[in-house]
Scaffold this active site. Structure first.
Site, PDB file in Angstrom:
ATOM      1  CG  HIS A   3      94.453  42.057  79.152  1.00  0.00           C
ATOM      2  ND1 HIS A   3      93.113  41.984  79.423  1.00  0.00           N
ATOM      3  CD2 HIS A   3      94.790  40.884  78.549  1.00  0.00           C
ATOM      4  CE1 HIS A   3      92.661  40.805  78.993  1.00  0.00           C
ATOM      5  NE2 HIS A   3      93.644  40.129  78.464  1.00  0.00           N
ATOM      6  CG  ASP A  17      97.202  42.704  84.605  1.00  0.00           C
ATOM      7  OD1 ASP A  17      97.466  41.522  84.930  1.00  0.00           O
ATOM      8  OD2 ASP A  17      96.599  43.008  83.567  1.00  0.00           O
ATOM      9  CD  GLN A  67     100.598  37.062  79.915  1.00  0.00           C
ATOM     10  OE1 GLN A  67     101.463  36.179  79.888  1.00  0.00           O
ATOM     11  NE2 GLN A  67      99.390  36.855  79.423  1.00  0.00           N
ATOM     12  CE  LYS A  74      96.090  34.858  80.832  1.00  0.00           C
ATOM     13  NZ  LYS A  74      96.049  36.302  80.581  1.00  0.00           N
ATOM     14  CB  CYS A  96      92.609  41.402  75.566  1.00  0.00           C
ATOM     15  SG  CYS A  96      91.583  39.961  75.342  1.00  0.00           S
TER      16      CYS A  96
HETATM   17  C1  PLP Z   1      95.164  37.208  80.640  1.00  0.00           C
HETATM   18  C2  PLP Z   1      95.390  38.576  81.144  1.00  0.00           C
HETATM   19  C3  PLP Z   1      94.425  39.237  81.896  1.00  0.00           C
HETATM   20  C4  PLP Z   1      93.070  38.651  82.157  1.00  0.00           C
HETATM   21  O1  PLP Z   1      93.158  37.457  82.851  1.00  0.00           O
HETATM   22  P1  PLP Z   1      91.850  36.545  83.006  1.00  0.00           P
HETATM   23  O2  PLP Z   1      92.404  35.257  83.508  1.00  0.00           O
HETATM   24  O3  PLP Z   1      91.236  36.425  81.646  1.00  0.00           O
HETATM   25  O4  PLP Z   1      90.957  37.214  83.982  1.00  0.00           O
HETATM   26  C5  PLP Z   1      94.727  40.481  82.364  1.00  0.00           C
HETATM   27  N1  PLP Z   1      95.902  41.060  82.121  1.00  0.00           N
HETATM   28  C6  PLP Z   1      96.869  40.452  81.413  1.00  0.00           C
HETATM   29  C7  PLP Z   1      98.180  41.145  81.199  1.00  0.00           C
HETATM   30  C8  PLP Z   1      96.638  39.197  80.883  1.00  0.00           C
HETATM   31  O5  PLP Z   1      97.580  38.593  80.165  1.00  0.00           O
END
Ligand code: PLP
Length: 406
Positions: free
Chosen positions: A124, A201, A204, A227, A365
């Protein structure tokens, strides 16, 4: 269908799911961008605003103590949920993006010209751009793990990227586009054999699987509340204590100090050293309710239900002529990104919206990943616990109908 979950009862907790769009029942399939919020979480927000609103960690008065207790209770819930060793290792941020920026900025201070950071081709933007911003101040180079046609990282290529200059690895646990679940435990072990720390990260992963940071042995883990059925504006950075102690503060202000004079300021202990200013304590408290909610439903049940929706949607979409699904790892997360023939993702998304179906379109993104597949954008449907097989059938029928219009 998971026998454990009563989906009708779950749906009753989400008033938005009763909405109609252009006369059609809303089918919300944009959960990977943000999930909806159940009543129990919203009620916690209301209760905080109406009964417990006072600034945290500052007042001796009762209400301030109550607000502080609720924030610290969430910190302990997060610690327990991800199996961190200590609440000192759980830092509240505004989201995944801020958590990654915190590490990139402060860890980045310790990098030198010529140093290298490894990321994957499926990251992302929020796990790419913060690392590039370091590179503007210093010549720090990104090395990129290639992704196969199936949407998986090439682990041999990954290992080959390590050099004497590698200082950091930053990678997604689960791809927001492909659904690919990266073998992060193995990738972390490889990095550690080269003496390199790793940030995961987990934006997800956290909504869809149990995560144990001790078992993964990651150095940092970042995720967002919004999320995972929680409120917006809250995220978490988990970090191993020894790294967090080594890193300089990210922002300066109230809450993060020990003692301030104009000549010299000392900093608060972890985790407060990284939490400058008044935190979003209302939403942090409500995030605690979201974690309770997930635990009550049971992550195994949520994952099993989403897996069934994913399998059914995949099977039905593949019957449509010209269908291309991006990301075909077995056991992938509950997202399907696809294109039909040469229909643009924008057109597909617009026409699905007319039928009440909310999907994400565009580059998600992840522009470098779009370039990898040679497309401008994709349509993405992503599932949550409140989605139903009936919605899947209506969604796939709608895609078929739109495809037939071109
Ligand atoms: C949504 C997402 C982000 C960013 O998260 P935010 O809540 O917008 O800060 C980063 N990495 C992944 C894989 C995402 O799906």
């Amino acid at each position: 269908m998971s026998q454990q979950l009563d989906i009708d009862q779950i749906r009753a907790q989400y008033p938005i799911l009763t909405r109609k769009i252009d006369g059609h029942d809303l089918i919300y399939l944009d959960n990977a961008a943000t999930s909806q919020t159940p009543r129990c979480v919203v009620q916690t927000i209301e209760d905080m605003y109406y009964m417990h609103k006072a600034n945290v960690h500052r007042g001796v008065h009762t209400i301030s103590q109550e607000a502080t207790d609720r924030v610290e209770a969430t910190r302990e819930k997060v610690r327990d949920y991800i199996n961190a060793g200590s609440t000192q290792e759980v830092i509240f941020t505004r989201g995944t993006t801020e958590a990654i920026n915190l590490v990139a900025s402060t860890f980045g201070d310790m990098l030198y010209n010529g140093d290298e950071i490894i990321v994957t081709a499926m990251e992302h933007h929020s796990n790419i751009v913060p690392w590039q911003l370091i590179g503007r101040r210093k010549r720090v180079r990104l090395r990129v793990v290639p992704v196969s046609d199936r949407g998986e990282c090439d682990l041999d290529a990954y290992e080959d990227l390590f050099t004497d200059s590698t200082r950091f690895v930053a990678l997604a646990h689960v791809s927001n586009v492909l659904g690919t679940v990266n073998p992060v435990k193995e990738m972390i072990a490889i990095a550690h054999r080269h003496g390199v720390p790793v940030l995961i990260d987990g934006a997800q992963a956290m909504p869809h699987m149990r995560v144990d940071v001790k078992d993964l042995d990651c150095d940092f883990y970042a995720f967002s509340s919004h999320k995972m059925y929680g409120p917006t504006g809250v995220g978490v950075l988990y970090g191993k204590r020894h790294w967090l102690n080594t890193m300089a503060p990210y922002q300066g202000g109230g809450e993060m100090i020990g003692n301030v004079t104009f000549e010299h300021t000392t900093f608060a202990d972890l985790p407060f050293k990284f939490e400058a200013g008044t935190p979003d304590y209302v939403d942090v408290a409500a995030f605690g309710a979201a974690i309770d909610y997930i635990k009550e439903l049971g992550m195994e049940n949520i994952a099993a239900h989403e897996h069934e929706l994913l399998e059914e949607a995949t099977r039905e979409l593949l019957e449509i002529p010209g269908m291309r699904i991006f990301g075909t790892q077995s056991g992938k997360g509950a997202v399907i990104s696809f294109l039909v023939g040469d229909i643009s993702s924008y057109d597909m998304g617009l026409l699905l919206d007319k039928l009440g179906i909310a999907v994400r379109t565009g580059h998600h993104c992840a522009q470098p990943l779009m370039q990898r597949y040679g497309v401008q954008g994709m349509v993405r449907a992503s599932f949550a616990v409140y989605n139903t097989l009936d919605e899947v059938h209506r969604f796939t029928a709608a895609v078929k109908r739109v495809a037939g219009m071109f």
